[in-house]
Design a protein around this motif. Structure first.
Motif, PDB file in Angstrom:
ATOM      1  N   ASN A 155      75.638 -60.211 -88.229  1.00  0.00           N
ATOM      2  CA  ASN A 155      76.553 -61.212 -88.751  1.00  0.00           C
ATOM      3  C   ASN A 155      75.960 -62.026 -89.889  1.00  0.00           C
ATOM      4  O   ASN A 155      76.659 -62.779 -90.543  1.00  0.00           O
ATOM      5  CB  ASN A 155      77.014 -62.148 -87.632  1.00  0.00           C
ATOM      6  CG  ASN A 155      77.852 -61.394 -86.612  1.00  0.00           C
ATOM      7  OD1 ASN A 155      78.618 -60.510 -86.968  1.00  0.00           O
ATOM      8  ND2 ASN A 155      77.685 -61.735 -85.355  1.00  0.00           N
ATOM      9  N   LYS A 156      74.691 -61.876 -90.115  1.00  0.00           N
ATOM     10  CA  LYS A 156      74.040 -62.647 -91.153  1.00  0.00           C
ATOM     11  C   LYS A 156      73.713 -61.710 -92.308  1.00  0.00           C
ATOM     12  O   LYS A 156      73.114 -60.660 -92.112  1.00  0.00           O
ATOM     13  CB  LYS A 156      72.760 -63.262 -90.575  1.00  0.00           C
ATOM     14  CG  LYS A 156      72.068 -64.242 -91.467  1.00  0.00           C
ATOM     15  CD  LYS A 156      70.902 -64.869 -90.691  1.00  0.00           C
ATOM     16  CE  LYS A 156      69.903 -65.511 -91.616  1.00  0.00           C
ATOM     17  NZ  LYS A 156      69.042 -64.533 -92.310  1.00  0.00           N
ATOM     18  N   THR A 157      74.118 -62.081 -93.522  1.00  0.00           N
ATOM     19  CA  THR A 157      73.804 -61.227 -94.656  1.00  0.00           C
ATOM     20  C   THR A 157      72.304 -61.242 -94.894  1.00  0.00           C
ATOM     21  O   THR A 157      71.633 -62.234 -94.626  1.00  0.00           O
ATOM     22  CB  THR A 157      74.531 -61.705 -95.935  1.00  0.00           C
ATOM     23  OG1 THR A 157      74.131 -63.039 -96.199  1.00  0.00           O
ATOM     24  CG2 THR A 157      76.029 -61.640 -95.784  1.00  0.00           C
ATOM     25  N   GLY A 191      86.008 -57.856-102.022  1.00  0.00           N
ATOM     26  CA  GLY A 191      85.335 -58.571-100.946  1.00  0.00           C
ATOM     27  C   GLY A 191      84.407 -57.681-100.151  1.00  0.00           C
ATOM     28  O   GLY A 191      84.433 -56.469-100.252  1.00  0.00           O
ATOM     29  N   GLY A 192      83.584 -58.310 -99.381  1.00  0.00           N
ATOM     30  CA  GLY A 192      82.653 -57.557 -98.556  1.00  0.00           C
ATOM     31  C   GLY A 192      81.274 -57.526 -99.155  1.00  0.00           C
ATOM     32  O   GLY A 192      81.026 -58.093-100.220  1.00  0.00           O
ATOM     33  N   GLU A 193      80.423 -56.867 -98.483  1.00  0.00           N
ATOM     34  CA  GLU A 193      79.009 -56.899 -98.796  1.00  0.00           C
ATOM     35  C   GLU A 193      78.555 -55.532 -99.273  1.00  0.00           C
ATOM     36  O   GLU A 193      78.844 -54.527 -98.640  1.00  0.00           O
ATOM     37  CB  GLU A 193      78.305 -57.228 -97.478  1.00  0.00           C
ATOM     38  CG  GLU A 193      77.009 -57.915 -97.586  1.00  0.00           C
ATOM     39  CD  GLU A 193      76.311 -57.855 -96.254  1.00  0.00           C
ATOM     40  OE1 GLU A 193      75.090 -57.889 -96.273  1.00  0.00           O
ATOM     41  OE2 GLU A 193      76.967 -57.751 -95.211  1.00  0.00           O
ATOM     42  N   ILE A 209      77.594 -43.163-104.641  1.00  0.00           N
ATOM     43  CA  ILE A 209      78.011 -43.258-103.249  1.00  0.00           C
ATOM     44  C   ILE A 209      77.594 -44.634-102.743  1.00  0.00           C
ATOM     45  O   ILE A 209      76.420 -44.999-102.832  1.00  0.00           O
ATOM     46  CB  ILE A 209      77.323 -42.161-102.401  1.00  0.00           C
ATOM     47  CG1 ILE A 209      77.603 -40.769-102.971  1.00  0.00           C
ATOM     48  CG2 ILE A 209      77.762 -42.258-100.940  1.00  0.00           C
ATOM     49  CD1 ILE A 209      79.042 -40.347-102.998  1.00  0.00           C
ATOM     50  N   MET A 210      78.540 -45.402-102.261  1.00  0.00           N
ATOM     51  CA  MET A 210      78.226 -46.740-101.779  1.00  0.00           C
ATOM     52  C   MET A 210      77.410 -46.648-100.489  1.00  0.00           C
ATOM     53  O   MET A 210      77.794 -45.956 -99.551  1.00  0.00           O
ATOM     54  CB  MET A 210      79.510 -47.530-101.509  1.00  0.00           C
ATOM     55  CG  MET A 210      80.413 -47.677-102.736  1.00  0.00           C
ATOM     56  SD  MET A 210      79.590 -48.408-104.166  1.00  0.00           S
ATOM     57  CE  MET A 210      79.342 -50.060-103.559  1.00  0.00           C
ATOM     58  N   ALA A 211      76.298 -47.354-100.481  1.00  0.00           N
ATOM     59  CA  ALA A 211      75.451 -47.367 -99.288  1.00  0.00           C
ATOM     60  C   ALA A 211      76.147 -48.140 -98.170  1.00  0.00           C
ATOM     61  O   ALA A 211      76.789 -49.156 -98.408  1.00  0.00           O
ATOM     62  CB  ALA A 211      74.109 -48.017 -99.614  1.00  0.00           C
ATOM     63  N   THR A 212      76.051 -47.626 -96.984  1.00  0.00           N
ATOM     64  CA  THR A 212      76.669 -48.294 -95.834  1.00  0.00           C
ATOM     65  C   THR A 212      75.708 -49.254 -95.147  1.00  0.00           C
ATOM     66  O   THR A 212      76.128 -50.151 -94.428  1.00  0.00           O
ATOM     67  CB  THR A 212      77.134 -47.265 -94.790  1.00  0.00           C
ATOM     68  OG1 THR A 212      76.015 -46.451 -94.440  1.00  0.00           O
ATOM     69  CG2 THR A 212      78.251 -46.391 -95.347  1.00  0.00           C
ATOM     70  N   LYS A 261      85.053 -56.081 -95.742  1.00  0.00           N
ATOM     71  CA  LYS A 261      86.273 -56.752 -95.300  1.00  0.00           C
ATOM     72  C   LYS A 261      87.299 -55.765 -94.764  1.00  0.00           C
ATOM     73  O   LYS A 261      87.996 -56.032 -93.812  1.00  0.00           O
ATOM     74  CB  LYS A 261      86.887 -57.555 -96.452  1.00  0.00           C
ATOM     75  CG  LYS A 261      86.272 -58.935 -96.562  1.00  0.00           C
ATOM     76  CD  LYS A 261      86.940 -59.751 -97.656  1.00  0.00           C
ATOM     77  CE  LYS A 261      86.289 -61.134 -97.762  1.00  0.00           C
ATOM     78  NZ  LYS A 261      86.728 -61.824 -98.974  1.00  0.00           N
ATOM     79  N   ASN A 262      87.411 -54.614 -95.439  1.00  0.00           N
ATOM     80  CA  ASN A 262      88.439 -53.652 -95.038  1.00  0.00           C
ATOM     81  C   ASN A 262      87.831 -52.408 -94.410  1.00  0.00           C
ATOM     82  O   ASN A 262      88.349 -51.319 -94.544  1.00  0.00           O
ATOM     83  CB  ASN A 262      89.283 -53.272 -96.257  1.00  0.00           C
ATOM     84  CG  ASN A 262      90.003 -54.473 -96.822  1.00  0.00           C
ATOM     85  OD1 ASN A 262      90.571 -55.260 -96.073  1.00  0.00           O
ATOM     86  ND2 ASN A 262      89.959 -54.619 -98.132  1.00  0.00           N
ATOM     87  N   ALA A 263      86.727 -52.581 -93.756  1.00  0.00           N
ATOM     88  CA  ALA A 263      86.048 -51.425 -93.165  1.00  0.00           C
ATOM     89  C   ALA A 263      86.771 -50.961 -91.900  1.00  0.00           C
ATOM     90  O   ALA A 263      87.406 -51.730 -91.235  1.00  0.00           O
ATOM     91  CB  ALA A 263      84.605 -51.769 -92.841  1.00  0.00           C
TER      92      ALA A 263
END
Ligand SMILES: [Zn+2]
Length: 101
Positions: free
Chosen positions: A7-9, A50-52, A84-87, A99-101
């Motif tokens: 939960n913590k970036t 949005g999102g990380e 390719i976006m890293a997960t 956000k939309n995962a």
């Protein structure tokens, strides 16, 4: 390195860049008195949604030689580049929260 809490970036990329900056300065690779030094990840992407996300992501380069209409193949290679976006963070292994995962 940040702890692996979901939960913590994490700030792994920023912290790594800072470590490299300090290392190069301490080692004298960046001479004392140098100005306008700029440290950034090569190929850094700015993602507005949005999102990380990781600032840098793996890239895939595709090359091929197309067939010609009347036989043979094109002299020049055709290329496709894609990112390719890293997960997950490659440093601490934390999963990025989208956000939309
Ligand atoms: Zn991390």
């Amino acid at each position: 390195m940040s702890s692996n809490t979901e939960n913590k970036t994490c700030n792994c990329f920023a912290e790594t860049l800072e470590r490299v900056k300090n290392h190069l300065t301490d080692q004298g690779k960046i001479p004392a008195g140098a100005i306008d030094s700029d440290f950034r990840w090569q190929g850094q992407a700015y993602i507005l949604s949005g999102g990380e996300y990781a600032p840098v992501n793996p890239k895939i380069e595709v090359k091929y030689r197309s067939p010609k209409k009347h036989g043979g193949h094109a002299r020049n290679m055709s290329k496709i580049d894609m990112t390719i976006m890293a997960t997950h963070c490659c440093y601490c292994g934390r999963e990025y929260q989208r956000k939309n995962a």
